[in-house]
Write a protein that holds these residues in place. Structure first.
Motif, PDB file in Angstrom:
ATOM      1  N   MET A 157       0.845  -1.196   0.000  1.00  0.00           N
ATOM      2  CA  MET A 157       0.000   0.000   0.000  1.00  0.00           C
ATOM      3  C   MET A 157       0.880   1.245   0.000  1.00  0.00           C
ATOM      4  SD  MET A 157      -1.347  -0.165   3.956  1.00  0.00           S
ATOM      5  CE  MET A 157      -2.200  -1.697   3.677  1.00  0.00           C
ATOM      6  N   ASP A 158       0.247   2.405  -0.231  1.00  0.00           N
ATOM      7  CA  ASP A 158       1.024   3.632  -0.222  1.00  0.00           C
ATOM      8  C   ASP A 158       1.129   4.190   1.197  1.00  0.00           C
ATOM      9  OD1 ASP A 158      -1.332   5.029   0.376  1.00  0.00           O
ATOM     10  OD2 ASP A 158      -1.801   5.337  -1.741  1.00  0.00           O
ATOM     11  N   ARG A 159       1.840   5.295   1.316  1.00  0.00           N
ATOM     12  CA  ARG A 159       2.157   5.817   2.644  1.00  0.00           C
ATOM     13  C   ARG A 159       0.915   6.304   3.389  1.00  0.00           C
ATOM     14  NH1 ARG A 159       5.892  10.345   1.910  1.00  0.00           N
ATOM     15  NH2 ARG A 159       4.215  11.760   2.490  1.00  0.00           N
ATOM     16  N   GLU A 160      -0.044   6.857   2.666  1.00  0.00           N
ATOM     17  CA  GLU A 160      -1.238   7.380   3.338  1.00  0.00           C
ATOM     18  C   GLU A 160      -2.030   6.257   4.005  1.00  0.00           C
ATOM     19  OE1 GLU A 160      -5.038  10.277   2.338  1.00  0.00           O
ATOM     20  OE2 GLU A 160      -4.219   8.993   0.773  1.00  0.00           O
ATOM     21  N   GLY A 184       8.449   8.090 -11.876  1.00  0.00           N
ATOM     22  CA  GLY A 184       8.364   6.657 -11.642  1.00  0.00           C
ATOM     23  C   GLY A 184       7.490   6.277 -10.472  1.00  0.00           C
ATOM     24  N   GLY A 185       6.741   7.218  -9.914  1.00  0.00           N
ATOM     25  CA  GLY A 185       5.921   6.929  -8.739  1.00  0.00           C
ATOM     26  C   GLY A 185       6.697   6.952  -7.445  1.00  0.00           C
ATOM     27  N   ASN A 186       7.988   7.290  -7.489  1.00  0.00           N
ATOM     28  CA  ASN A 186       8.793   7.353  -6.277  1.00  0.00           C
ATOM     29  C   ASN A 186       8.544   8.700  -5.586  1.00  0.00           C
ATOM     30  OD1 ASN A 186      11.240   8.005  -4.593  1.00  0.00           O
ATOM     31  ND2 ASN A 186      11.836   5.966  -5.282  1.00  0.00           N
ATOM     32  N   SER A 197       0.556   5.424  -7.242  1.00  0.00           N
ATOM     33  CA  SER A 197      -0.244   5.252  -8.450  1.00  0.00           C
ATOM     34  C   SER A 197      -0.391   6.600  -9.140  1.00  0.00           C
ATOM     35  CB  SER A 197      -1.621   4.707  -8.081  1.00  0.00           C
ATOM     36  OG  SER A 197      -2.324   5.674  -7.304  1.00  0.00           O
ATOM     37  N   PRO A 198      -0.787   6.628 -10.426  1.00  0.00           N
ATOM     38  CA  PRO A 198      -1.016   7.928 -11.082  1.00  0.00           C
ATOM     39  C   PRO A 198      -2.036   8.786 -10.337  1.00  0.00           C
ATOM     40  CG  PRO A 198      -0.912   6.182 -12.717  1.00  0.00           C
ATOM     41  CD  PRO A 198      -0.898   5.504 -11.370  1.00  0.00           C
ATOM     42  N   ALA A 211      -2.837  13.475  -6.537  1.00  0.00           N
ATOM     43  CA  ALA A 211      -3.188  14.043  -5.237  1.00  0.00           C
ATOM     44  C   ALA A 211      -1.978  14.729  -4.589  1.00  0.00           C
ATOM     45  CB  ALA A 211      -3.726  12.945  -4.317  1.00  0.00           C
ATOM     46  N   GLU A 212      -0.787  14.141  -4.771  1.00  0.00           N
ATOM     47  CA  GLU A 212       0.422  14.728  -4.193  1.00  0.00           C
ATOM     48  C   GLU A 212       0.814  16.028  -4.879  1.00  0.00           C
ATOM     49  OE1 GLU A 212       2.446  13.736  -1.715  1.00  0.00           O
ATOM     50  OE2 GLU A 212       1.442  11.874  -1.164  1.00  0.00           O
TER      51      GLU A 212
END
Length: 860
Positions: A1-4, A226-228, A197-198, A203-204
């Motif tokens: 999952m992502d950080r959020e 690259g999504g990093n 993700s895109p 959102a970022e």
């Protein structure tokens, strides 16, 4: 999952631990995925809620220090004197044990009492308050600390404790004790942080994007970073998004912050992965796991894992394609000598495996070391030929210059030098001048292939070395029976250009038209071989009056040029034929069409077509367009690169400037140095006429008259009878009138209006001559008679173009045999045309025909 989402999960686990149900989490994430940020956020949240927070950061450099990480955890804690004494004793005992003892779970090793003692101290802390333990990069912990942390995690469920460990590896390692414990324990969670993700990227970036920016830009940002998350932040930092958002929402170009971030990520990876990153940066599209392992001497299977890691970090996309700006950073830390050696090794590997020559040559050129191994020369030459076919001339030049340095024999060096000259010609003909002497020596020594000797003759002509070219052409023409078909066609074309552009030289050249009777096969299905066709056109243009057959042949040649893209010289020959045949509109259309087909990477070809277009537009009176074309032509090639041909764009520019009243720019064009050899060639005539016009506009009448008379004298000495002569009489008449010589001026105007000498004047210049005649001749009867004679329909208007050509030659006194030789037809064809001419004009013979054709102005 992502950080959020990971942060929400850890928040829930913190609440569970507060209620006495201890929990543990292992956060796995590649560098830059936000693992450390996530742990810091948890640290802050727990401290604000009143929990006792114990934190540590493991380091590979401290792995030899037993319980070094544990010491960090307990260092800030306020303990009782007894607890402090116990802790100090435990740490001292731990550090008396060897790393091998800590690597086993056997109680006999002496580690058990130490671990149990540490745990008693920890339980005393959890008994009075919630304890949150965070260890970043826990996979780098010393064995003693790692053993204790795993011991603590297995007992976390019965305490008010939350243990969060960070693992900086890109993916969970199932062979790791950390991963195994967190995978099987129900009180534990294993959190794998992956690329954004895109949608999450959008959102970022939303707070830093202009409100009017389109929403579909998220994919562009995602491709750029690259999504990093670390690279995304670096992109925003490079462009200062918070201060000046882009209205179109596009990501910025990668800058200093992005490059530093890429280098940081690479340095955080294991050494084999860094090596794989460098190999991938070198091989690019040619990289495969097997090739990477052979290039870097890695065990089987290592490269595939390394590629997966780079993709997980976000530095590459699926298939190992690098992010833009990341490839260079992957090689920056490698010393230049090692980088060159690795590139050369990669080139050799690709060659051994049969990779395409362009890819192998790319690495050879980048290595800067072209060792004289036998395989390098053919690879570089083959890559150059591929580049020329793709119109990538600069790459071809680079390959051939490198190939020249690895030639082992004089024959190889001669061939490569000729191929290099051909490539350099396409981007800047002045570069070829440095090769002329060596190429001439190569030809004399028999080292130069015939096709390159023919090309050498063309280079010599271009740079004004007409005597050298004449000797070379005579030698090649004498031996042309033994040349290949294609080479014979090119030889005939160069001979034709020599005769056309250098009239004095052409008279001394052997006539190769009969010898070239058996034309080579056509290059395409149109039946037009461009070089043979252009040679026939140029030879026909040297005869009096272009026939309809010549114009038809020019159209066919240009049509095949558009379809099959032969060299530019045949195209220029076709345009010249239309222009000289009084078809400037068609010539202009073909210039436009051909310019659309020639890529920008061929500046010489574009410059020649632009120069031809400038001449055509100047003739049509389109001064602005002619000036623009001339300027573009001169911007593509420096003046010294034009050789003798510089007379054409300069003359067109001067005519355009004078036509639009821009005398300052006309003077600037005249001030450009021109080669002396140009005045022995056809471009010199056009330049002299244009320079004379400029002098005339500046009231320098003697200088103007000198240029116009130079055109006259050269025309006479070269015996030019066709429309290749630029109009000079009307301008010379104006200079004579200003110098108070009205009689001579009137004679020149009458000759101009009578069409003597076949000068290539435009309708505007003929009207200028009429107006000048009216000013010169006050006798109204004479002026009216002349004007009436000029405005009457021509006596040959009712004839076909072929009949007109025959009639004009017959009226000038040529015999039927001479006419047939001029027009390349049989004597019987001439006789048939003359029969039709006599019938249509109502005359009975050659004398009456001459009287009719020449009667209009001779009396005056």
């Amino acid at each position: 999952m992502d950080r959020e989402h990971s942060g929400d999960l850890l928040k829930d686990m913190l609440s569970e631990a507060r209620r006495g149900r201890g929990r543990a989490a292992l956060v796995v994430g590649a560098p830059g995925m936000g693992k450390s940020t996530l742990i810091r956020e948890l640290h802050t949240r727990a401290a604000e809620s009143g929990a006792l927070v114990l934190s540590a950061v493991a380091s590979r450099a401290e792995r030899a220090l037993p319980l070094g990480v544990v010491g960090q955890l307990f260092d800030p804690v306020e303990l009782s004197p007894f607890q402090s004494s116990v802790l100090s004793g435990l740490l001292a005992s731990a550090r008396s044990l060897t790393p091998e003892q800590w690597s086993t779970d056997s109680p006999a090793s002496g580690t058990g009492p130490v671990v149990e003692g540490l745990h008693r101290v920890m339980r005393s802390l959890t008994a009075r308050e919630l304890v949150v333990i965070t260890v970043d990069d826990a996979h780098e912990s010393d064995p003693a600390s790692l053993g204790y942390l795993l011991y603590l995690v297995r007992r976390a469920a019965t305490s008010r404790i939350l243990v969060v460990l960070g693992d900086g590896r890109a993916t969970p390692q199932m062979s790791s004790p950390l991963t195994s414990e967190f995978f099987r324990n129900p009180a534990c969670s294993l959190i794998h942080l992956t690329c954004l993700s895109p949608e999450r990227t959008l959102a970022e970036t939303a707070p830093h994007t202009h409100p009017d920016a389109p929403a579909d830009r998220a994919a562009d940002w995602h491709r750029a970073c690259g999504g990093n998350p670390l690279l995304l932040r670096a992109l925003r930092e490079d462009d200062g998004k918070a201060r000046r958002p882009r209205r179109d929402g596009s990501p910025p170009a990668a800058g200093h912050a992005f490059r530093l971030s890429v280098r940081y990520l690479l340095n955080r990876l294991e050494r084999p992965v860094r090596e794989i990153a460098r190999g991938l940066a070198l091989l690019e599209a040619e990289a495969t796991p097997g090739r990477l392992e052979r290039l870097l001497d890695l065990p089987n299977g290592t490269a595939a894992q390394g590629l997966d890691t780079l993709e997980a970090v976000g530095l590459t996309r699926i298939g190992g394609r690098w992010l833009e700006a990341a490839r260079t950073a992957a090689l920056e830390d490698l010393p230049a000598a090692e980088r060159a050696e690795l590139r050369y090794k990669a080139a050799r590997l690709l060659h051994q495996e049969g990779a395409p020559a362009p890819e192998t040559a790319r690495l050879l050129l980048a290595s800067g070391a072209h060792a004289d191994e036998p395989w390098t020369l053919p690879v570089l030459r083959d890559a150059a030929h591929h580049a020329l076919r793709a119109h990538d001339v600069p790459r071809a030049v680079d390959c051939l210059r490198a190939a020249r340095d690895v030639c082992a024999t004089d024959e190889q060096r001669a061939t490569v030098r000729a191929e290099l000259a051909r490539a350099e010609w396409a981007i800047d003909p002045s570069l070829v001048r440095a090769h002329l002497t060596a190429l001439t020596d190569d030809h004399r020594a028999g080292r130069l292939p015939p096709r390159h000797s023919v090309a050498l003759a063309g280079y010599l002509l271009w740079h004004g070395r007409s005597r050298n070219a004449a000797g070379l052409l005579a030698e090649l023409t004498e031996a042309q029976a033994g040349l290949p078909h294609g080479c014979r066609a090119r030889l005939r074309a160069v001979n034709a250009w020599a005769r056309y552009a250098f009239p004095a030289l052409g008279a001394r050249l052997p006539d190769d038209r009969r010898a070239a009777d058996s034309s080579p096969p056509a290059d395409d299905d149109t039946g037009v071989e461009p070089h043979s066709a252009s040679a026939a056109l140029l030879d026909a243009l040297r005869t009096p009056g272009p026939a309809s057959g010549v114009l038809t042949a020019a159209e066919r040649l240009l049509q095949s040029t558009v379809v099959h893209d032969p060299p530019v010289a045949p195209a220029v020959a076709g345009i010249t034929a239309l222009f000289q045949g009084a078809r400037p509109e068609q010539a202009a259309e073909w210039c436009e069409l051909l310019l659309e087909k020639v890529p920008d990477r061929l500046p010489t070809a574009r410059a020649l077509l632009l120069a031809a277009g400038a001449v055509v537009e100047a003739r049509r009176g389109n001064h602005d367009l002619a000036g623009e074309r001339a300027d573009r032509a001169m911007s593509l090639l420096p003046p010294h690169a034009w050789g003798i041909a510089i007379g054409f764009p300069l003359a067109a520019k001067v005519h355009a400037c004078l036509g639009s009243g821009n005398h300052r720019e006309a003077g600037a064009s005249i001030a450009i140095p021109v080669p002396e050899a140009m005045f022995q060639a056809l471009p010199g005539l056009h330049y002299l006429q244009a320079r004379g016009r400029y002098h005339l506009s500046q009231q320098r009448h003697h200088a103007a008259l000198g240029d116009f008379y130079a055109v006259r004298d050269l025309t006479a000495s070269w015996n030019l009878e066709t429309g290749r002569t630029p109009p000079w009489r009307v301008y010379a008449a104006e200079a004579l009138l200003a110098l108070d010589s009205p009689g001579q001026a009137r004679a020149l105007v009458v000759a101009e209006l009578a069409g003597e000498g076949g000068t290539d004047g435009s309708p505007g210049e003929r009207e200028r001559a009429r107006q000048l005649l009216k000013a010169l001749e006050p006798d109204a009867r004479f002026t009216a008679a002349v004007a009436g004679a000029l405005e009457e329909p021509g006596p040959l208007d009712g004839l076909t173009p072929a009949e007109q050509r025959v009639a004009k030659l017959a009226a000038r006194g040529h015999t039927n045999k001479a006419i047939a030789e001029h027009l390349f037809v049989t004597t019987s064809t001439v006789e048939q045309h003359l029969t039709h001419v006599y019938q249509k004009l109502g005359v009975r013979g050659r004398s009456a025909l001459g009287a009719l054709v020449n009667a209009r102005l001779t009396a005056y």
